[in-house]
Write an enzyme that holds these catalytic residues in place. Structure first.
Site, mmCIF file in Angstrom:
data_model
loop_
_atom_site.group_PDB
_atom_site.id
_atom_site.type_symbol
_atom_site.label_atom_id
_atom_site.label_comp_id
_atom_site.label_asym_id
_atom_site.label_seq_id
_atom_site.Cartn_x
_atom_site.Cartn_y
_atom_site.Cartn_z
ATOM 1 N N TYR A 1 47.815 42.831 0.210
ATOM 2 C CA TYR A 1 48.052 43.581 1.460
ATOM 3 C C TYR A 1 48.152 45.076 1.156
ATOM 4 O O TYR A 1 47.502 45.894 1.807
ATOM 5 C CB TYR A 1 49.333 43.063 2.124
HETATM 6 N N1 NAP Z 1 55.096 45.683 11.986
HETATM 7 C C1 NAP Z 1 55.262 46.558 11.000
HETATM 8 O O1 NAP Z 1 56.385 46.834 10.553
HETATM 9 C C2 NAP Z 1 54.059 47.238 10.412
HETATM 10 C C3 NAP Z 1 54.282 48.288 9.491
HETATM 11 C C4 NAP Z 1 53.182 48.930 8.942
HETATM 12 C C5 NAP Z 1 51.895 48.533 9.330
HETATM 13 N N2 NAP Z 1 51.728 47.501 10.219
HETATM 14 C C6 NAP Z 1 50.360 47.155 10.604
HETATM 15 O O2 NAP Z 1 50.320 47.104 12.014
HETATM 16 C C7 NAP Z 1 49.212 46.286 12.425
HETATM 17 C C8 NAP Z 1 49.653 45.319 13.498
HETATM 18 O O3 NAP Z 1 50.471 44.318 12.902
HETATM 19 P P1 NAP Z 1 51.762 43.749 13.631
HETATM 20 O O4 NAP Z 1 52.932 44.234 12.857
HETATM 21 O O5 NAP Z 1 51.697 44.023 15.083
HETATM 22 O O6 NAP Z 1 51.636 42.187 13.303
HETATM 23 P P2 NAP Z 1 51.314 40.903 14.197
HETATM 24 O O7 NAP Z 1 52.128 40.874 15.423
HETATM 25 O O8 NAP Z 1 51.437 39.754 13.252
HETATM 26 O O9 NAP Z 1 49.784 41.129 14.605
HETATM 27 C C9 NAP Z 1 48.736 40.877 13.717
HETATM 28 C C10 NAP Z 1 47.480 40.679 14.514
HETATM 29 O O10 NAP Z 1 46.393 40.447 13.613
HETATM 30 C C11 NAP Z 1 45.632 39.372 14.108
HETATM 31 N N3 NAP Z 1 44.903 38.674 13.055
HETATM 32 C C12 NAP Z 1 45.387 38.176 11.891
HETATM 33 N N4 NAP Z 1 44.414 37.532 11.221
HETATM 34 C C13 NAP Z 1 43.287 37.634 11.975
HETATM 35 C C14 NAP Z 1 41.966 37.159 11.849
HETATM 36 N N5 NAP Z 1 41.572 36.414 10.805
HETATM 37 N N6 NAP Z 1 41.069 37.452 12.818
HETATM 38 C C15 NAP Z 1 41.429 38.178 13.905
HETATM 39 N N7 NAP Z 1 42.685 38.635 14.095
HETATM 40 C C16 NAP Z 1 43.602 38.363 13.144
HETATM 41 C C17 NAP Z 1 46.658 38.449 14.735
HETATM 42 O O11 NAP Z 1 46.008 37.537 15.598
HETATM 43 P P3 NAP Z 1 46.615 36.064 15.952
HETATM 44 O O12 NAP Z 1 47.485 36.272 17.148
HETATM 45 O O13 NAP Z 1 45.415 35.248 16.240
HETATM 46 O O14 NAP Z 1 47.370 35.609 14.745
HETATM 47 C C18 NAP Z 1 47.541 39.473 15.452
HETATM 48 O O15 NAP Z 1 46.993 39.822 16.701
HETATM 49 C C19 NAP Z 1 48.702 45.627 11.147
HETATM 50 O O16 NAP Z 1 47.547 46.322 10.701
HETATM 51 C C20 NAP Z 1 49.836 45.815 10.156
HETATM 52 O O17 NAP Z 1 49.354 45.853 8.831
HETATM 53 C C21 NAP Z 1 52.775 46.863 10.765
#
Ligand code: NAP
Length: 269
Positions: free
Chosen positions: A174
């Site tokens: 990651y």
């Molecule tokens: N939350 C944090 O603290 C944080 C911090 C730094 C960066 N980020 C980044 O923020 C972004 C959003 O993440 P989040 O925190 O909102 O997490 P999240 O709620 O788990 O969302 C992740 C998303 O990615 C989709 N996804 C995963 N695998 C996939 C695949 N094979 N094909 C298509 N879609 C897929 C998921 O779809 P499904 O619903 O189908 O699973 C979901 O919509 C990410 O890039 C993450 O790295 C988050």
């Protein structure tokens, strides 16, 4: 489209923005930051292309945008781990069928993979994480670029993470994929610097209470983290810069919907 303020006032969350007549693609729109951003864009009048893997979850966001009075979104399910070149082409053609230009592409989808040291990191998991976080982001961007470059003003935002810069133990594929995403954003911005209306960023949204975060930190309480709408405001801010207002490629979401430019390790800034 109305621009966001040049310096966001404290607590700004995107108030006053109007994305009417503009189309944007959001990946990861079924959950967490992507869902919150898609909803905010739809509420502000954008025609949002909702991309994700899980159709019922995408439909839930679709219903919420309609209930909020937004324009009808487009549902565009795509599994980024399994998508082939034909799938990306079909995806682009489906979007092109409803209009020639795209105002924005925001990559929020991500796969966390395993949290473990590199000596034991499983090669298949390594490949899956890079496929979703890096290769798919590149392939989707490349397939949609012609439509983005049809727009007098267009922005691509990749979502980064602080672990891309910090070499924190056990973050494995990651962290490496997010470091590569930082480089991808810098290179794309450099390659397309001849297009004055084209902007590209890697945004670190900072820790937020989402599914991915709770997979990484199951014991953490959500209230210890900054709210989702603060990160959403940072995406909205980047999407609404003036065509000639250049900001550094890599940014981190801070409080009040504002941003902190990051410098140091990306290929270009
Ligand atoms: N939350 C944090 O603290 C944080 C911090 C730094 C960066 N980020 C980044 O923020 C972004 C959003 O993440 P989040 O925190 O909102 O997490 P999240 O709620 O788990 O969302 C992740 C998303 O990615 C989709 N996804 C995963 N695998 C996939 C695949 N094979 N094909 C298509 N879609 C897929 C998921 O779809 P499904 O619903 O189908 O699973 C979901 O919509 C990410 O890039 C993450 O790295 C988050």
């Amino acid at each position: 489209m109305s621009l966001s303020p040049s310096i966001p006032p404290a607590g700004w969350r995107g108030e006053g923005l109007d994305f009417g007549g503009h189309r944007l693609v959001v990946t990861g729109a079924s959950s967490g930051l992507g869902a919150a951003l898609a909803l905010a864009l739809g509420q502000a009048g954008a025609e949002v292309v909702l991309s994700g893997r899980h159709l019922p979850r995408l439909e839930g966001i679709y219903d919420r945008i309609i209930a909020a009075g937004g324009p009808e979104p487009m549902l565009a399910p795509l599994d980024l781990e399994r998508a082939t070149a034909d799938d990306y082409q079909a995806f682009a053609e489906a979007i092109a069928a409803s209009g020639p230009a795209l105002f924005g592409l925001v990559h929020c989808a991500a796969h966390l993979g395993a949290l473990m040291g590199l000596p034991r990191y499983e090669p298949l998991q390594w490949a899956r994480v890079h496929q979703v976080n890096l290769h798919a982001a590149f392939l989707l961007t490349q397939s949609l670029l012609p439509m983005l470059l049809q727009s007098p003003r267009a922005t691509v935002i990749f979502t980064s993470d602080s672990v891309a810069r910090e070499s924190r133990s056990f973050w494995g594929a990651y962290a490496v994929s997010k470091a590569a995403v930082d480089g991808l954003a810098g290179l794309l911005a450099a390659d397309l610097q001849g297009y004055p209306g084209f902007h590209c960023h890697a945004l670190d949204p900072a820790p937020r209470p989402t599914r991915l975060r709770s997979q990484a930190y199951p014991a953490e309480t959500a209230t210890a983290l900054g709210p989702l709408d603060e990160a959403v405001a940072a995406y909205l801010y980047l999407l609404t810069r003036g065509a000639d207002e250049r900001l550094p490629v890599r940014q981190q979401a801070a409080t009040s919907g504002s941003l902190r430019p990051l410098t140091g390790t990306a290929l270009a800034d």
